[in-house]
Motif scaffolding. Structure first.
Motif, PDB file in Angstrom:
ATOM      1  N   UNK A 143       0.837  -1.203   0.000  1.00 36.53           N
ATOM      2  CA  UNK A 143       0.000   0.000   0.000  1.00 36.53           C
ATOM      3  C   UNK A 143       0.868   1.247   0.000  1.00 36.53           C
ATOM      4  N   UNK A 144       0.343   2.309  -0.595  1.00 38.49           N
ATOM      5  CA  UNK A 144       1.062   3.580  -0.610  1.00 38.49           C
ATOM      6  C   UNK A 144       0.057   4.722  -0.513  1.00 38.49           C
ATOM      7  N   UNK A 145       0.488   5.821   0.116  1.00 41.00           N
ATOM      8  CA  UNK A 145      -0.373   6.981   0.311  1.00 41.00           C
ATOM      9  C   UNK A 145       0.385   8.254  -0.026  1.00 41.00           C
ATOM     10  N   UNK A 146      -0.366   9.251  -0.485  1.00 43.14           N
ATOM     11  CA  UNK A 146       0.227  10.555  -0.780  1.00 43.14           C
ATOM     12  C   UNK A 146      -0.839  11.632  -0.624  1.00 43.14           C
ATOM     13  N   UNK A 147      -0.401  12.851  -0.332  1.00 46.87           N
ATOM     14  CA  UNK A 147      -1.276  14.012  -0.195  1.00 46.87           C
ATOM     15  C   UNK A 147      -0.763  15.096  -1.117  1.00 46.87           C
ATOM     16  N   UNK A 148      -1.678  15.744  -1.868  1.00 46.05           N
ATOM     17  CA  UNK A 148      -1.212  16.656  -2.904  1.00 46.05           C
ATOM     18  C   UNK A 148      -2.233  17.765  -3.141  1.00 46.05           C
ATOM     19  N   UNK A 149      -1.742  19.000  -3.324  1.00 45.69           N
ATOM     20  CA  UNK A 149      -2.576  20.092  -3.826  1.00 45.69           C
ATOM     21  C   UNK A 149      -2.655  19.892  -5.340  1.00 45.69           C
ATOM     22  N   UNK A 150      -3.686  19.191  -5.789  1.00 42.61           N
ATOM     23  CA  UNK A 150      -3.705  18.679  -7.156  1.00 42.61           C
ATOM     24  C   UNK A 150      -4.365  19.603  -8.161  1.00 42.61           C
ATOM     25  N   UNK A 151      -5.040  20.664  -7.697  1.00 39.67           N
ATOM     26  CA  UNK A 151      -5.728  21.544  -8.653  1.00 39.67           C
ATOM     27  C   UNK A 151      -5.871  22.938  -8.065  1.00 39.67           C
ATOM     28  N   UNK A 152      -5.650  23.944  -8.909  1.00 38.80           N
ATOM     29  CA  UNK A 152      -5.938  25.322  -8.544  1.00 38.80           C
ATOM     30  C   UNK A 152      -6.170  26.109  -9.830  1.00 38.80           C
ATOM     31  N   UNK A 153      -7.200  26.946  -9.840  1.00 41.67           N
ATOM     32  CA  UNK A 153      -7.498  27.698 -11.065  1.00 41.67           C
ATOM     33  C   UNK A 153      -8.560  28.743 -10.832  1.00 41.67           C
ATOM     34  N   UNK A 154      -8.776  29.568 -11.861  1.00 42.13           N
ATOM     35  CA  UNK A 154      -9.780  30.625 -11.793  1.00 42.13           C
ATOM     36  C   UNK A 154     -10.246  30.969 -13.195  1.00 42.13           C
ATOM     37  N   UNK A 155     -11.467  31.517 -13.272  1.00 40.79           N
ATOM     38  CA  UNK A 155     -12.013  31.987 -14.544  1.00 40.79           C
ATOM     39  C   UNK A 155     -12.634  33.357 -14.310  1.00 40.79           C
ATOM     40  N   UNK A 156     -12.470  34.250 -15.291  1.00 45.19           N
ATOM     41  CA  UNK A 156     -12.976  35.621 -15.193  1.00 45.19           C
ATOM     42  C   UNK A 156     -13.949  35.858 -16.339  1.00 45.19           C
ATOM     43  N   UNK A 157     -15.140  36.369 -15.990  1.00 44.14           N
ATOM     44  CA  UNK A 157     -16.243  36.512 -16.944  1.00 44.14           C
ATOM     45  C   UNK A 157     -16.404  37.986 -17.316  1.00 44.14           C
ATOM     46  N   UNK A 158     -16.482  38.235 -18.635  1.00 40.38           N
ATOM     47  CA  UNK A 158     -16.663  39.591 -19.158  1.00 40.38           C
ATOM     48  C   UNK A 158     -17.939  39.609 -19.989  1.00 40.38           C
ATOM     49  N   UNK A 159     -18.998  40.228 -19.418  1.00 40.07           N
ATOM     50  CA  UNK A 159     -20.289  40.253 -20.071  1.00 40.07           C
ATOM     51  C   UNK A 159     -20.395  41.419 -21.045  1.00 40.07           C
ATOM     52  N   UNK A 160     -21.140  41.198 -22.127  1.00 36.94           N
ATOM     53  CA  UNK A 160     -21.434  42.244 -23.112  1.00 36.94           C
ATOM     54  C   UNK A 160     -22.821  42.796 -22.816  1.00 36.94           C
ATOM     55  N   UNK A 161     -22.912  44.088 -22.582  1.00 34.95           N
ATOM     56  CA  UNK A 161     -24.199  44.699 -22.244  1.00 34.95           C
ATOM     57  C   UNK A 161     -25.116  44.831 -23.443  1.00 34.95           C
ATOM     58  N   UNK A 162     -24.574  44.647 -24.652  1.00 38.65           N
ATOM     59  CA  UNK A 162     -25.385  44.707 -25.867  1.00 38.65           C
ATOM     60  C   UNK A 162     -26.046  43.355 -26.093  1.00 38.65           C
TER      61      UNK A 162
END
Length: 507
Positions: free
Chosen positions: A98-117
């Motif tokens: 058996x083997x075990x590990x701990x990891x920060x496996x994901x990090x991200x962001x998204x930025x939304x720019x809306x069109x008022x038209x």
């Protein structure tokens, strides 16, 4: 007297490029052509069936159009606990590790720019980035058993005697050449010669024929311990857009990087103290592979109705530029091998880490078709179907032509099906999924089919969300103890149990 113990000081040295052809194998290329189900807890809890759903940072890794589904700026970070249990069967003897590990496996962001038209073609566009650990290599496999056919002497004899027109190494070279001046194949022969695993047929410097010192007992006890660490990482830079009411499109530019360390120790005992010749052998290897690469994704999601969505995405081949370092050591016990002395143990430790020339692997492209049905605000059902032609995996160098032929002949087109379900009860979400992936090999046994299931839950509060996901999957494979000459394998069943916790904040 031969050299018994050399300095353990590491010396960096270059070797001729053709030596790498035997260091790298078809299995090494397959390692970088496959990936595991990773990402956010919500994504993993639904077995990655997000190609037509979007609205999740990991979803845009499957279909980059998924970022355009977001209505608000959003960021997610995920922490995963990995557990792998390996059951190895070798000539009827089963061992577990058996083997075990701990990891920060994901990090991200998204930025939304809306069109008022409201009449514009592009209603909004998004910019995003996401990092994911696409493959965690933290693993250990322990194998033991009595081989009734072969000794590991065949590995060293393969390099000493050569194969076909390759020709064997001359005795004069083994006697006089500096280890650091030999190419990789000749180094393997030198490791066996210096520890008396084999002897020359004649004492002539031009001799190229060698015979084993291992007694032909057909009763060889083997232990093999392989420990790996490292990861494949991927950073995606994303652009997405919503066109009119129903069409979402996107593109990712991906940067890949890998860091892989494999440490292995194989030992052999003849299990016959009355036999003359070699009694035991220990062979230590440490290999470090590192590098990076590039790929891109294209995708689209179309809302056929307010409830039904369809998606299509393409992931290009990945061109990975890699480099290897390797360190080796052999020890043996042979009371009769050096007459006239009381020495019966021989250690050959060149004390040298070799850095090989860089090389490029091209992994196959991938297509994913998806469909999702949204039941109002309470539930969704999603299905992804992926197809990938592993036979297109190749080393981008003419010196690997034989291995590329092997890859083309042994690998096949493989499909993957992922199904996910989510049900919301006020602020809580319940999730589940199923995953099936075909073997990349035509024989279906070198690496077997993968079966997996997942589950999870989420809780939304104050513009944030906590998600917990659990994923299980299992796969069998044939694991060689050595890579050349000695062809016997252990049958290993690997069972993975992973838990992921994600925090998401919407702004």
């Amino acid at each position: 007297m031969k050299r018994h113990i050399l300095s353990s000081i590491f010396i960096l040295a270059a070797v001729t490029s053709h030596a790498q052809q035997d260091l790298n194998t078809a299995a090494d290329a397959v390692r970088y052509s496959t990936s595991n189900l990773t990402g956010t807890a919500r994504f993993r809890a639904m077995s990655g069936a997000f190609g037509a759903v979007g609205g999740d940072l990991s979803a845009m890794m499957v279909n980059p159009a998924g970022s355009a589904v977001f209505n608000f700026n959003s960021g997610t970070a995920s922490l995963s606990s990995y557990n792998v249990s390996n059951s190895s069967n070798y000539f009827g003897t089963t061992t577990k590790k058996n083997d075990n590990a701990l990891d920060l496996n994901q990090v991200g962001a998204v930025f939304v720019f809306n069109n008022t038209n409201e009449n514009a073609l592009m209603r909004k566009f998004t910019l995003g980035f996401n990092y994911e650990n696409t493959n965690n290599f933290h693993n250990s496999v322990y194998t033991r058993g009595t081989n009734t056919n072969n000794s590991i002497d065949k590995y060293f004899l393969r390099y000493a005697n050569g194969i076909g027109n390759e020709g064997g190494i001359t005795l004069g070279t083994l006697r006089s050449a500096n280890y650091t001046d030999l190419n990789y194949m000749d180094q393997q022969a030198a490791l066996g010669y210096e520890t008396y695993i084999f002897n020359p047929a004649t004492g002539n410097d031009n001799n190229t024929v060698y015979t084993s010192n291992v007694p032909n007992t057909r009763n060889y006890y083997h232990e093999n311990y392989v420990s790996t660490t490292g990861y494949n990482g991927k950073v995606a830079l994303n652009f997405g857009a919503q066109l009119k009411e129903r069409l979402y499109v996107g593109i990712n530019l991906n940067v890949h990087f890998t860091d892989y360390i494999q440490t292995s120790t194989i030992t052999e005992r003849t299990n016959n103290p009355l036999a003359t010749g070699m009694q035991s052998i220990r062979f230590d290897n440490e290999r470090y592979t590192y590098g990076g690469g590039f790929s891109f994704n294209l995708g689209a999601i179309y809302k056929i109705t307010n409830e039904l969505r369809a998606g299509i995405s393409y992931e290009s081949p990945t061109w990975m530029r890699l480099q290897d370092e390797i360190t080796q050591r052999v020890a043996s016990r042979c009371p009769e091998c050096e007459t006239g002395t009381s020495v019966n143990t021989f250690v050959y430790n060149p004390g040298t880490t070799f850095i090989f020339d860089p090389y490029t692997i091209k992994t196959p492209s991938k297509w994913t078709a998806s469909a999702a049905y949204v039941f109002g605000r309470n539930a969704l059902l999603s299905v992804d179907y992926t197809i990938k032609d592993y036979s297109n995996t190749e080393y981008k160098s003419s010196r690997y032509s034989a291995i590329n032929t092997e890859l083309s002949n042994t690998l096949d087109v493989a499909s993957e099906v992922r199904v996910g379900l989510e049900y919301r009860i006020k602020k809580f979400s319940l999730r589940g999924g199923y995953r099936y992936e075909q073997s990349p090999y035509k024989n279906g046994t070198t690496v077997g089919d993968l079966n997996g299931a997942s589950a999870g839950l989420g809780y939304a509060f104050m513009g944030s969300r906590l998600d917990l996901g659990y994923s299980w999957y299992e796969r069998k494979m044939d694991t060689p103890l050595l890579t050349a000459g000695f062809t016997d394998t252990a049958r290993v069943k690997s069972t993975y149990n992973n838990i992921t916790l994600s925090y998401t904040i919407d702004l």
